[in-house]
Structures are given as structure tokens and as C-alpha cells.
Design an enzyme around this catalytic site. Structure first.
Site, PDB file in Angstrom:
ATOM      1  N   GLY A  60       0.802  -1.207   0.000  1.00 27.43           N
ATOM      2  CA  GLY A  60       0.000   0.000   0.000  1.00 27.43           C
ATOM      3  C   GLY A  60       0.837   1.260   0.000  1.00 27.43           C
ATOM      4  O   GLY A  60       1.987   1.270   0.437  1.00 27.43           O
ATOM      5  N   HIS A 224      -0.548   0.611   9.205  1.00 28.42           N
ATOM      6  CA  HIS A 224      -1.719   0.910   8.396  1.00 28.42           C
ATOM      7  C   HIS A 224      -2.707   1.777   9.160  1.00 28.42           C
ATOM      8  O   HIS A 224      -3.905   1.758   8.898  1.00 28.42           O
ATOM      9  CB  HIS A 224      -2.406  -0.380   7.934  1.00 28.42           C
ATOM     10  CG  HIS A 224      -1.565  -1.189   7.005  1.00 28.42           C
ATOM     11  ND1 HIS A 224      -0.692  -2.154   7.461  1.00 28.42           N
ATOM     12  CD2 HIS A 224      -1.437  -1.156   5.656  1.00 28.42           C
ATOM     13  CE1 HIS A 224      -0.068  -2.693   6.420  1.00 28.42           C
ATOM     14  NE2 HIS A 224      -0.498  -2.106   5.324  1.00 28.42           N
ATOM     15  N   ASP A 560       7.411  43.766  23.970  1.00 28.90           N
ATOM     16  CA  ASP A 560       8.470  42.827  23.615  1.00 28.90           C
ATOM     17  C   ASP A 560       9.003  42.187  24.897  1.00 28.90           C
ATOM     18  O   ASP A 560       9.288  42.881  25.891  1.00 28.90           O
ATOM     19  CB  ASP A 560       9.598  43.560  22.894  1.00 28.90           C
ATOM     20  CG  ASP A 560      10.763  42.646  22.587  1.00 28.90           C
ATOM     21  OD1 ASP A 560      10.612  41.784  21.704  1.00 28.90           O
ATOM     22  OD2 ASP A 560      11.799  42.783  23.259  1.00 28.90           O
TER      23      ASP A 560
END
Length: 581
Positions: A60, A224, A560
């Protein structure tokens, strides 16, 4: 709330065409390979009979680089791709066998995983090929420890890749089909695989196949997309590696003195950082069991789309054939997916530093003016107060950094603060130049990152400024301060107004400079106020330097973090001095 899970985002064109687009991408990247599009077969380009044995595999799609990524001289001669997690049809497998036999009259060996679809479709193709007179053998791989109790044996996980390399190398050396087939059977009895996953994958156009809690992992997950055989609580890399290897070693009946190679298969979504840590932990665990690790192969072998997890596959290099197999694994290959090379071969006695190379850079003697006992007490108190305030500000600075950085400014600054506290327990503060130099070294080694580099650079420049001074005075502190900012600007690229720590640092320095002739208490208060103002003003400024400059302005709605950190330690220093004057 909808009971349906959302479809996972993927960069594809269509669900129906993603396998074929993937195969076209492979041969576009590696044009010496050939795509047979109607049959979804990738082969080495061949124009004449090699006389060799061809090695073929497949299964696959969604497992990339398996199997087409291992097509190349010294590995596979061809690979057949099915749909996502689906076996290719018999006709396509038969086409691949027939085509490869046309150019490899030594025969064809077919390597397949132990899955019902692959066994049926590849098996039927092999039998049809034999009826047509093709010399072909097949070997089925099922090395998964988690499913080894099944009637048909364990699943094929990633150890097939070992056989791609071993069989491919034997073919390149000129071995015949019978010898290659026998070796493949022998090897398949000597490896085992087990893994875990931390999150599920999803098929194109589909939601995740299953769910895993944040603090859990699946033991024995397949390739899978299927879940594992048991849910387990998350652990550290060392704990997970140890658990997996314990089961694999028991399954293979390995003992002290055995030799192995290990393959670490990235199931798709595991970072290289994690993979490297896993590799180091595997070596450490095997060393503790006195099992010799001859080779470590780490990377994507047989993935499961974007699944976050990994498999460990161990090959026992037995006394009878181990050296032969190892030599085959070391043979060269042009297959793009094989993760090993010249640098993979060698002993593992390779982790040590040369402690002599930086000795000449160590400050060995006191330089510059010294402080009186009273001044030393104040200096030490200032550093202690600043460090403690930075440590306490971890959460605030992390939050400010999270929108425009990586959210670790507070963590980094805290490391610096903790290291300063540790230094002050025994370190001398008599010579400002030496102290600033030591702080620059601490910033470099303990703080790390960009912030560590900036602080280290600034502090070392300030240290050099004091080294050339004749006395300790407010003017000399200002000179060191300005030298520090100049170095940061020169190498960091930022200037005041660019929304960085320099905004607070520069504003405070200017205030200190303008009030040098005034009352010291007044000068210090003005300095602290300026640092605070400089930090607050960064919230409305456009970032022109630093990491924040790389992100969109809508993420920059707050101060900041670096500028706020400067304001925090300046305020702490000023507050402490004011208690002493």
C-alpha cells in the site's frame, strides 16, 4: 457539538489522485527511475539484460519511502504501489515481475509483508509468473512482536527494508536466486520489531483513525493506521526505548555478547530531534545489557502517513552469518531512501570533548579597577535582586514571547537568573570587569539561544570597557553600558526603536546619562522610569529586528519580552541601591 471529527488537512490535489501524483513526484525527483503509470510500478531504468536477480517489493501507499524510495542499484529493482494502505492488484504485481525478469534473467525475488491482501495478490502473481516460466521466489516478512501470537504470524512492519538491502547487495555481488532466497529466509528468522505511537494518522480526506489521550501512547501500533494492542501512559524516551527493547530482546532470546543492528523507523510525524534522542537511548540501553550495537539506521523506512511514533527493529547478527549480513548492509546503494552511508560504519567510541582548545580564551587574572568592601556588598546585592526578579518573571516573559517568538523567553531568562544566583554563592565581585566577563560566560553556557548570545555579547563588551578603566564611577558604568549596546547593535543588527531589548536598555541609558550630574537617587529613579517606558512603548512599535520581525503585525499586540526583561532587572537593581544610599 458535532459528533464528527474534522477532516485532517493535507497538501494534495485530489483524494483519488494522490497516489499517482506521489509516484510522479518520486520519478521527478529521481529521474534515473522509471514510472510505469498504468500499473503504478517504479523500476530502475534498464535497457539490456543484467543477468542478475531482480529484487521486487511493494504494498500500500502512505508508507513512504517504502517501497519505491528503496529502488536503486544495490537494493530494489522495482516496487509496486497500491492505494493508500491497500495491496496492489495481482495484475500490477505480475506486470512488475514480468518487466523485471525481461531485463534480469537471473530471476526475481519478491519480498512482501505478512498481510492478507499482500499474501493473496502477490502470491497469485508469483504463481502466475511461474506458470509463464519466470524464475521467481517469494519471502513473506512478519516480524512484529505485538502480533506474533497470531495464527499466520506477526505483521510485516519495517524489517522488510533489511531484506531489500541484503538481497539487493547479494544480487549486485552476483549471487543466484536460490542463494538469495535462502539468505532471506535465514535473516527473517533473526529480526523482530515493536513500536509505539503517540497520535493517529488520517487517510486523505478523512479524520484521524483513532484517538489517544494526551498522556497516553499505543503499544504495538501498526503501519496501516491501526491502533496498538494496549494503551500505556506516556514515558520519557529512555523509559519507552527500554520497554520496547526489553520485549524485543526477550522475543529474540538475545544474551550478553550478542551483536545486533537496529533500525529506528519513523512512523511519519516524529521529529528528527526525537529520533536522535531515541537513537542515543537505544545505544545506552544495549550497552547496559552488554549487547553490541554494530549499526544504527534511523529515519523514515515504512511510515504510516503522519502518525507520530516509531518502531525499533533489531537484527541479530548471529555467529554463523552475522559478518556476512553486516557486509551486505554496508555495501553501497543508490536507493534514495536508505539512511546509511560511509559515516554509518565505525565504532561508537565517539562522544568526548577536547578541553584544551578554548583554554586560551579563559580570563586568568584580575583586570581593571576594584571595588571597596561596601561597593562589593552593593554590587552583589544588585545582582542577587536582579536574578531573583528574573526568575520570578518566567511566566510573564513566556506569555509575552508566545505571540511573536517560541514562547521560551521566560525559561531562558530564568536559567540566567538561576546561574547568577549559583555564581554569587562563591564567586568574587571585587573586580567589575571580571564579574561582567563571568556573567557573559554564564549567559553563553547556561542561558543559551539568541537571548544568551545577546546578553553574552553585551556583557563581554562591558567587561572590556571596565578592563581599560582607571576607577569605578557612574561615568565608567555608563561607558560600559554604551559599549554593551554598541556591541549588540553591531552584531545583532538591532537599533533602538526596532522593538527589541535595546528599546528599554537605550532609554534607560539616556536617562542615566542626562542625570549624571544630578542627585544619585534622582538619577536612578529616572533611569528605572525610562526603562519601564521603553518596554511599554514596544507594544505599539513595528518589529524591524529579532524574531518578532518575521511574523505578521497582528501577532504583536503586547510588549516585547526582551525589553520587559531589561525593565525588570533595571528596576530591581535601582530598588536595591536605593535601600543602601
Amino acid at each position: 457539538m458535532s459528533p464528527y471529527k474534522p477532516v485532517t488537512k493535507k497538501l494534495i490535489n485530489t483524494v483519488e489522485g494522490c497516489v499517482d501524483d506521489n509516484l510522479r513526484g518520486i520519478v521527478t525527483t529521481f529521474p534515473q527511475l522509471r514510472l510505469h503509470p498504468k500499473h503504478r510500478v517504479v523500476t530502475i531504468r534498464t535497457e539490456a539484460d543484467t543477468g542478475r536477480v531482480a529484487v521486487i517489493s511493494g504494498g500500500g501507499s502512505g508508507h513512504e519511502p517504502f517501497a519505491a524510495g528503496f529502488v536503486g542499484a544495490g537494493m530494489l529493482d522495482g516496487a509496486v504501489a497500491g492505494g493508500i494502505f491497500a495491496s496492489p492488484p495481482t495484475g500490477n504485481v505480475l506486470y512488475a515481475i514480468s518487466h523485471l525478469y525481461k531485463f534480469n534473467s537471473g530471476g526475481v525475488i519478491v519480498i512482501l509483508g505478512n498481510y492478507t491482501g499482500d499474501r493473496l495478490n502477490f502470491g497469485k502473481a508469483v504463481e502466475k509468473a511461474r506458470i509463464n516460466g519466470i524464475k521467481v521466489e517469494a519471502v513473506i516478512i512478519g516480524e512484529d512482536v505485538a502480533s506474533s501470537h497470531n495464527k499466520t504470524g506477526g505483521r510485516g512492519i519495517c524489517a522488510e527494508v533489511y531484506l531489500y538491502k541484503i538481497c539487493g547487495a547479494m544480487s549486485a555481488r552476483g549471487y543466484d536466486l536460490s542463494s538469495i532466497h535462502k539468505t532471506s529466509i535465514d535473516v527473517s528468522k533473526c529480526f523482530a520489531t515493536l513500536g509505539v505511537c503517540l497520535s493517529a494518522c488520517s487517510l486523505p480526506g478523512q479524520p484521524p483513525l483513532f484517538e489517544i489521550a494526551q498522556d497516553e501512547m499505543e503499544l504495538g501500533a501498526g503501519v496501516h493506521g491501526e491502533a496498538g494492542i494496549a494503551k500505556m501512559k506516556m514515558g520519557t524516551s529512555k523509559e519507552v526505548v527500554g520497554m520496547l527493547l526489553e520485549k524485543i530482546i526477550s522475543h529474540l532470546k538475545l544474551v550478553t555478547g550478542d551483536r545486533v543492528t537496529v533500525m529506528v523507523n519513523n512512523l511519519g510525524g516524529t521529529s528528527i530531534l526525537e529520533m536522535n534522542i531515541i537513537g542515543a537511548d537505544i545505544k545506552e540501553y544495549l550497552d547496559s545489557k552488554k549487547i553490541k550495537l554494530e549499526r544504527l539506521y534511523s529515519g523514515h523506512m515504512k511510515s504510516s502517513l503522519e502518525m507520530h511514533g516509531f518502531n525499533i527493529s533489531v537484527l541479530h547478527l548471529n555467529k554463523e552469518q552475522g559478518d556476512f549480513w553486516l557486509g551486505l548492509l554496508d555495501d553501497p546503494t543508490t536507493a534514495p531512501g536508505w539512511p546509511a552511508g560511509v559515516l554509518s560504519v565505525g565504532d561508537h567510541d565517539n562522544i568526548r570533548d577536547d578541553e584544551t582548545v578554548l583554554q586560551s580564551f579563559t580570563r586568568k587574572a584580575a583586570v581593571g579597577p576594584s571595588l571597596s568592601k561596601q561597593q562589593q556588598d552593593i554590587f552583589r546585592g544588585c545582582l542577587q535582586s536582579a536574578a531573583e526578579e528574573l526568575i520570578q518573571s518566567e511566566a510573564l516573559l513566556n506569555r509575552l514571547d508566545s505571540g511573536c517568538g517560541d514562547g521560551d523567553c521566560g525559561i531562558t531568562i530564568k536559567k540566567f537568573g538561576l546561574a547568577i544566583v549559583e555564581y554569587l554563592k562563591q564567586g568574587s565581585v571585587q573586580y567589575p570587569s571580571n564579574v561582567l566577563w563571568e556573567l557573559s560566560e554564564i549567559a553563553e553556557t547556561d542561558m543559551g539561544g539568541t537571548s544568551g548570545g545577546i546578553y553574552s555579547l553585551g556583557l563581554s563588551a562591558a567587561s572590556q570597557s571596565f578592563a581599560g578603566s582607571q576607577a569605578v564611577s557612574p561615568a565608567e558604568w555608563l561607558a560600559a553600558w554604551e559599549s554593551s549596546m554598541a556591541a549588540i547593535t553591531k552584531y545583532g543588527g538591532a537599533e533602538p526603536g526596532d522593538r527589541t531589548m535595546l528599546d528599554s536598555l537605550h532609554a534607560a541609558a539616556e536617562a542615566f546619562k542626562q542625570n549624571l550630574g544630578a542627585d544619585l537617587k534622582q538619577a536612578l529613579l529616572k533611569t528605572s522610569e525610562a526603562a519601564e517606558r521603553g518596554a511599554k512603548e514596544t507594544a505599539s512599535r513595528i518589529a524591524r529586528a529579532g524574531r518578532a520581525s518575521y511574523v505578521a503585525k497582528e501577532y504583536l499586540q503586547d510588549e516585547d519580552a526582551g525589553a520587559r526583561a531589561v525593565a525588570i532587572w533595571i528596576k530591581a537593581v535601582v530598588k536595591y541601591i536605593l535601600t543602601k544610599i
